[in-house]
Design a protein around this motif. Structure first.
Motif, PDB file in Angstrom:
ATOM      1  N   UNK A  34       0.834  -1.201   0.000  1.00 18.85           N
ATOM      2  CA  UNK A  34       0.000   0.000   0.000  1.00 18.85           C
ATOM      3  C   UNK A  34       0.871   1.255   0.000  1.00 18.85           C
ATOM      4  N   UNK A  35       1.921   1.253   0.818  1.00 17.40           N
ATOM      5  CA  UNK A  35       2.835   2.388   0.862  1.00 17.40           C
ATOM      6  C   UNK A  35       3.437   2.652  -0.512  1.00 17.40           C
ATOM      7  N   UNK A  36       3.924   1.623  -1.156  1.00 19.53           N
ATOM      8  CA  UNK A  36       4.540   1.782  -2.473  1.00 19.53           C
ATOM      9  C   UNK A  36       3.531   2.291  -3.494  1.00 19.53           C
ATOM     10  N   UNK A  40       3.801   5.998  -5.135  1.00 14.76           N
ATOM     11  CA  UNK A  40       3.953   6.084  -6.588  1.00 14.76           C
ATOM     12  C   UNK A  40       2.888   6.978  -7.198  1.00 14.76           C
ATOM     13  N   UNK A  41       1.635   6.785  -6.789  1.00 13.97           N
ATOM     14  CA  UNK A  41       0.532   7.599  -7.316  1.00 13.97           C
ATOM     15  C   UNK A  41       0.730   9.076  -7.017  1.00 13.97           C
ATOM     16  N   UNK A  67       9.481  10.988  -2.726  1.00 13.60           N
ATOM     17  CA  UNK A  67       9.496   9.678  -2.075  1.00 13.60           C
ATOM     18  C   UNK A  67      10.134   9.761  -0.697  1.00 13.60           C
ATOM     19  N   UNK A  68      11.203  10.542  -0.573  1.00 11.57           N
ATOM     20  CA  UNK A  68      11.840  10.710   0.738  1.00 11.57           C
ATOM     21  C   UNK A  68      10.878  11.345   1.737  1.00 11.57           C
TER      22      UNK A  68
END
Length: 93
Positions: A34-36, A40-41, A67-68
């Motif tokens: 879910x995090x990824x 990404x979205x 992303x960081x």
């Protein structure tokens, strides 16, 4: 993955512990997925304005920073949530 014991089998303490560990691993995997997906979205929407065959340097930098920041935020929320759960457990005892 099937977590149910065979019919008629009783769950002893070791089997319950193993089952709980498998469930925890599946939850951790689902959370990571879910995090990824969310990262990404959100970062794609924020950083990629003209999708093409490659990312230019500003898009690469934006994606990396996004992303960081997203990971830092996720970790802060996770730590805070865990801390509050622990406080609630301590109050219940």
């Amino acid at each position: 993955m099937d977590f149910s014991p065979p019919p008629g089998a009783k769950l002893d303490a070791a089997n319950r512990e193993q089952l709980m560990e498998q469930v925890k691993q599946q939850i951790a995997l689902a959370n990571a997925q879910e995090l990824l997906q969310k990262m990404s979205e959100k970062c794609f929407k924020k950083c990629i304005h003209k999708p093409g065959t490659s990312l230019d340097s500003s898009e690469q930098k934006c994606i990396a920073m996004c992303m960081d920041r997203y990971m830092d935020s996720w970790n802060l929320v996770s730590r805070t949530y865990s801390s509050r759960l622990q406080q609630e457990r301590n109050r219940a005892h």
